[in-house]
Design an enzyme around this catalytic site. Structure first.
Site, mmCIF file in Angstrom:
data_model
loop_
_atom_site.group_PDB
_atom_site.id
_atom_site.type_symbol
_atom_site.label_atom_id
_atom_site.label_comp_id
_atom_site.label_asym_id
_atom_site.label_seq_id
_atom_site.Cartn_x
_atom_site.Cartn_y
_atom_site.Cartn_z
ATOM 1 C CG ASP A 261 -0.284 -0.525 2.493
ATOM 2 O OD1 ASP A 261 0.964 -0.528 2.567
ATOM 3 O OD2 ASP A 261 -1.000 -0.928 3.413
ATOM 4 C CG HIS B 99 -5.861 -2.266 8.783
ATOM 5 N ND1 HIS B 99 -6.004 -1.103 9.510
ATOM 6 C CD2 HIS B 99 -4.519 -2.496 8.756
ATOM 7 C CE1 HIS B 99 -4.815 -0.662 9.883
ATOM 8 N NE2 HIS B 99 -3.903 -1.486 9.441
ATOM 9 C CG ASP C 74 -8.909 -1.235 11.861
ATOM 10 O OD1 ASP C 74 -7.983 -1.964 11.418
ATOM 11 O OD2 ASP C 74 -9.251 -0.171 11.306
ATOM 12 C CD GLU D 116 -8.544 1.091 7.909
ATOM 13 O OE1 GLU D 116 -8.566 0.102 8.663
ATOM 14 O OE2 GLU D 116 -7.902 2.119 8.179
HETATM 15 C C1 F6R Z 1 1.336 -1.447 6.076
HETATM 16 C C2 F6R Z 1 0.178 -2.270 6.234
HETATM 17 C C3 F6R Z 1 -0.646 -2.268 7.466
HETATM 18 C C4 F6R Z 1 0.145 -2.610 8.712
HETATM 19 C C5 F6R Z 1 -0.751 -2.555 9.938
HETATM 20 C C6 F6R Z 1 0.000 -2.862 11.216
HETATM 21 O O1 F6R Z 1 1.933 -1.680 4.796
HETATM 22 O O2 F6R Z 1 -0.129 -2.946 5.323
HETATM 23 O O3 F6R Z 1 -1.679 -3.212 7.332
HETATM 24 O O4 F6R Z 1 0.707 -3.880 8.572
HETATM 25 O O5 F6R Z 1 -1.315 -1.283 10.038
HETATM 26 O O6 F6R Z 1 0.942 -1.872 11.443
HETATM 27 P P1 F6R Z 1 2.091 -2.057 12.531
HETATM 28 O O7 F6R Z 1 2.927 -3.190 12.063
HETATM 29 O O8 F6R Z 1 2.830 -0.762 12.520
HETATM 30 O O9 F6R Z 1 1.411 -2.344 13.816
#
Ligand code: F6R
Length: 260
Positions: A66, A137, A135, A142
């Site tokens: 992303d 995702h 959440d 989301e």
């Molecule tokens: C980022 C991504 C997000 C993160 C998620 C967890 O490329 O795809 O899904 O993996 O927000 O973030 P962290 O690892 O910072 O807790």
């Protein structure tokens, strides 16, 4: 789905083992790379193996999950710059081998379609590293995301913007509101999913991911439908798993030759 419960350093080594095994067998491996905190120890371990043990990424390609929309090309939190700093610049990935959706494109839907095409042209992702949001995702799909979604623009939830404010001097206003993200169906097309989660804050999302009903309200639950998914969690993130003892016993009695 396999669930491995172990300390964070060991999880990173296991993920790196799976990636190394694949790279040594197939140097042209297509990696899927995530940003955020969860994969950082894996990238450290891969960089160490590159520097000390000759693990090469020279023929590999890497596709990002992303990208924020509208962050300036030189912004340190632009995901392309983050992956460049955390992984690409520390190994011998060839110039141009790191691909991501273009969050600065004039025509964002066209950029999303082009990204899907680029992944397909590369033969699809072999090993996809994932984190999970509090959440539920994965990438930036989301709650409410279509389980059949492909790369597209999404609006970040208030929760995700809050969670990510730590990367923007704790200033919520600086956190972008939109992103381009691989869809859930895009992620499900990868051949092996390696999802990492650590810390108590992830416990409910991990419980839903592994043991909840498959629902767009917890997008990561789609991973239950994947034929080869490995969920790597520490004790804290495993804190709400109802069958934690079973997962521990299963992993402890797994034959050594099997790998992840
Ligand atoms: C980022 C991504 C997000 C993160 C998620 C967890 O490329 O795809 O899904 O993996 O927000 O973030 P962290 O690892 O910072 O807790």
């Amino acid at each position: 789905m396999e669930v491995v419960i172990a300390p964070a350093d060991e999880l990173a080594r296991l993920a790196a083992d799976a990636i190394e095994e694949r790279l040594r067998r197939e140097p042209g491996t297509v990696l899927g790379v995530a940003t955020g905190s969860s994969p950082l120890k894996v990238y450290d371990e891969l960089a160490r193996r590159h520097a000390e043990e000759g693990l090469s990424f020279a023929r590999a390609r890497a596709f990002m999950l992303d990208e924020y929309v509208g962050l300036a090309a030189d912004h340190p939190q632009r995901y392309r710059n983050v992956v460049e700093a955390e992984l690409a610049s520390r190994v011998d990935l060839a110039p141009g081998a790191l691909c991501g959706p273009d969050g600065l494109a004039d025509d964002l839907p066209a950029a999303c379609a082009a990204y899907e095409e680029a992944i397909a042209d590369a033969g699809g992702v072999d090993v996809q590293i994932l984190g999970i949001g509090t959440d539920g995702h994965i990438a930036f799909n989301e709650p409410g995301s279509s389980l059949a979604s492909r790369t597209r623009i999404k609006t970040l939830t208030a929760q995700t913007r809050q969670d990510n404010a730590r990367f923007f001097d704790d200033d919520l206003e600086q956190v972008p509101r939109h992103c381009l993200t691989q869809g859930l169906a895009t992620i499900m097309s990868a051949r092996h999913l390696l999802l990492l989660a650590t810390g108590r804050g992830k416990a409910e999302a991990v419980h839903q991911l592994v043991e909840g009903p498959v629902t767009a309200m917890w997008p990561a639950t789609i991973v239950q439908m994947h034929p080869h998914a490995t969920v790597l969690v520490d004790d804290a993130a495993a804190g709400r798993l109802q069958l934690a003892d079973y997962y521990r016993q299963t992993y402890a009695s797994k034959p050594g030759w099997q790998g992840l």
